[in-house]
Design an enzyme around this catalytic site. Structure first.
Site, mmCIF file in Angstrom:
data_model
loop_
_atom_site.group_PDB
_atom_site.id
_atom_site.type_symbol
_atom_site.label_atom_id
_atom_site.label_comp_id
_atom_site.label_asym_id
_atom_site.label_seq_id
_atom_site.Cartn_x
_atom_site.Cartn_y
_atom_site.Cartn_z
ATOM 1 C CB VAL A 229 -1.019 8.817 -1.212
ATOM 2 C CG1 VAL A 229 0.462 9.676 -1.058
ATOM 3 C CG2 VAL A 229 -1.050 8.654 -2.287
ATOM 4 C CG HIS A 230 3.687 8.006 3.807
ATOM 5 N ND1 HIS A 230 4.304 8.578 4.229
ATOM 6 C CD2 HIS A 230 3.729 6.847 5.000
ATOM 7 C CE1 HIS A 230 4.420 9.262 5.964
ATOM 8 N NE2 HIS A 230 4.728 7.722 6.093
ATOM 9 N N PRO A 231 1.539 10.245 3.568
ATOM 10 C CG PRO A 231 0.347 10.646 5.852
ATOM 11 C CD PRO A 231 1.142 9.835 5.052
ATOM 12 C CB ALA A 233 4.115 9.868 -0.902
#
Length: 338
Positions: A229-231, A233
Site C-alpha cells: 500500500v502507498h503510504p 493510502a
C-alpha cells in the site's frame, strides 16, 4: 463544520485542486478539467435519477468546510464497475506442478488477468487533505458513502470492491509497473496512470499478457510491491480492513496495490447502522462520536456528531447538526458509531 454532500458543477475548480494534490494512482480523480467536468455531470445525473437497479451510475461526494466554503476531501462510488467495458484485475492463484516419477510436487504463485469483479459496485476517488488523514473526518469521507449505500441498497450491487493505491517511491517509480507493465508499454508509471485517467484503463489492459504470470520469474522489487500500500493510502486501507473487506484475492494491474472486496450486507458500517427519529435539543451530554446521514439522495448530507444515543431511542441533535443535515424534528436519520 465539515459536511459530506454530493458534488456540484460549481465545485469543479476545488475538485481539480484535490486531484492535483492526490497521489499518482488515483486515476478516478484525474487532473484534467474535461474529465472531471464529465464525472461531476455524471454524478449530478446519477443523484437526480430514479434508480431501481444498479447500472451506469456514478456518485461523487465532497467534504466541505462550511465555515470557509473550501473542499478538504472527496470520495465516490461507481454503481457497476466495468459497466461499459471490462474491469480488469490480476487474480492471485496457485498452480501445481507435479511429477510422480521425479517425486516433484511444487505449488507456484501466479497472476492471472481477469475481469471477475466487473459488475460489482466500486468505491473510488478517495482523497482527503493530509492534515485530516489520521482523524475522524477521514472516517466520514470514506464511511459516509457506506451509509448512503445502506439507505439506498437498490442502487448498488451485492458486493463492494475498492482499489488501494499501490507502492511507489518518492520519484513516483512503481516497482510492480517496472517489473510487469513496462515490458509491454515503454512508458513510466506516472505516464501510464495519466494516460489511463484521460482515456481508459481497458485499452492498456488489453495489451497486457492474458496468460498467467509466474510470480517467481518477476523481479524481487516487483514481488515485494505486490499488495503493498502507498503510504498516503494506508489510512484508507485500514478503514476498509476494519469494515471487513478482504485483501488477498486480487491486485491492481498497474501498481500491484491490493483490490479489496466484501459482501455489501456484511460491511460493518452497513450491518451495524440504525435509523432513528430526530429530536432537536440545545443541550446534549454526548458520550460517543457517530457518523450521521439524513438518508436523502440528491440532498444527501453526512456529518460527525457527538451524541448520547442508544439503539431504539430517538437521536437528539443540536440545532447546528440538524441544520447541517437539513433535517427537522421528527425526520429520520441513519447513524453508526465511530
Amino acid at each position: 463544520m465539515l459536511v459530506m454532500r454530493p458534488v456540484r458543477l460549481a465545485d469543479l475548480p476545488n475538485v481539480q485542486q484535490l486531484a492535483v494534490d492526490s497521489p499518482v494512482g488515483v486515476t478516478s480523480l484525474p487532473d484534467n478539467t474535461d474529465r472531471l467536468r464529465e464525472r461531476i455531470l455524471a454524478s449530478e445525473a446519477s443523484f437526480a435519477g430514479e434508480v431501481r437497479f444498479h447500472g451506469e451510475e456514478s456518485y461523487l461526494f465532497v467534504l466541505e468546510d462550511t465555515d470557509s466554503g473550501s473542499l478538504v476531501g472527496c470520495s465516490g462510488i461507481v454503481a457497476s464497475a466495468g459497466f461499459s467495458e471490462p474491469f480488469y484485475s490480476f487474480r492471485n492463484e496457485t498452480f501445481v506442478h507435479a511429477s510422480r516419477e521425479l517425486s516433484v510436487h511444487n505449488k507456484v504463485h501466479v497472476l492471472s488477468l481477469c475481469h471477475d469483479l466487473t459488475g460489482h459496485s466500486l468505491l473510488t476517488g478517495f482523497y482527503i487533505k493530509p492534515e485530516l488523514v489520521a482523524g475522524r473526518f477521514a472516517e466520514l469521507n470514506s464511511r459516509g458513502r457506506l451509509l448512503f449505500i445502506a439507505s439506498h441498497p437498490d442502487r448498488f450491487a451485492d458486493v463492494l470492491v475498492t482499489e488501494i493505491v499501490g507502492y511507489s517511491d518518492d520519484a513516483n517509480e512503481s516497482p510492480f509497473w517496472n517489473g510487469v507493465g513496462r515490458n509491454f508499454f515503454n512508458i513510466s508509471y506516472p505516464e501510464a496512470e495519466e494516460l489511463s485517467s484521460r482515456k481508459s484503463r481497458t485499452f492498456l489492459a488489453e495489451v497486457m499478457p492474458h496468460y498467467p504470470l509466474y510470480v517467481p520469474l518477476l523481479s524481487g522489487g516487483a514481488q515485494e510491491a505486490m499488495a503493498s500500500v502507498h503510504p498516503r493510502a494506508q489510512a484508507s486501507f485500514d478503514i476498509f480492513m476494519r469494515e471487513g473487506f478482504e485483501s488477498d484475492r486480487y491486485i491492481d494491474i498497474f501498481d500491484g496495490g491490493p483490490t479489496l472486496q466484501a459482501r455489501t450486507a456484511g460491511i460493518r458500517s452497513i450491518a451495524r447502522s440504525s435509523e432513528a427519529n430526530v429530536l432537536v435539543g440545545n443541550t446534549i451530554h454526548s458520550t460517543r462520536s457517530f457518523l450521521v446521514i439524513n438518508g436523502e439522495v440528491s440532498d444527501f448530507r453526512a456529518v460527525v456528531a457527538e451524541l448520547d444515543w442508544e439503539p431504539g431511542a430517538p437521536a437528539t441533535l443540536t440545532p447546528e447538526i440538524a441544520d447541517a443535515l437539513a433535517v427537522g424534528e421528527g425526520a429520520s436519520v441513519r447513524l453508526v458509531a465511530l
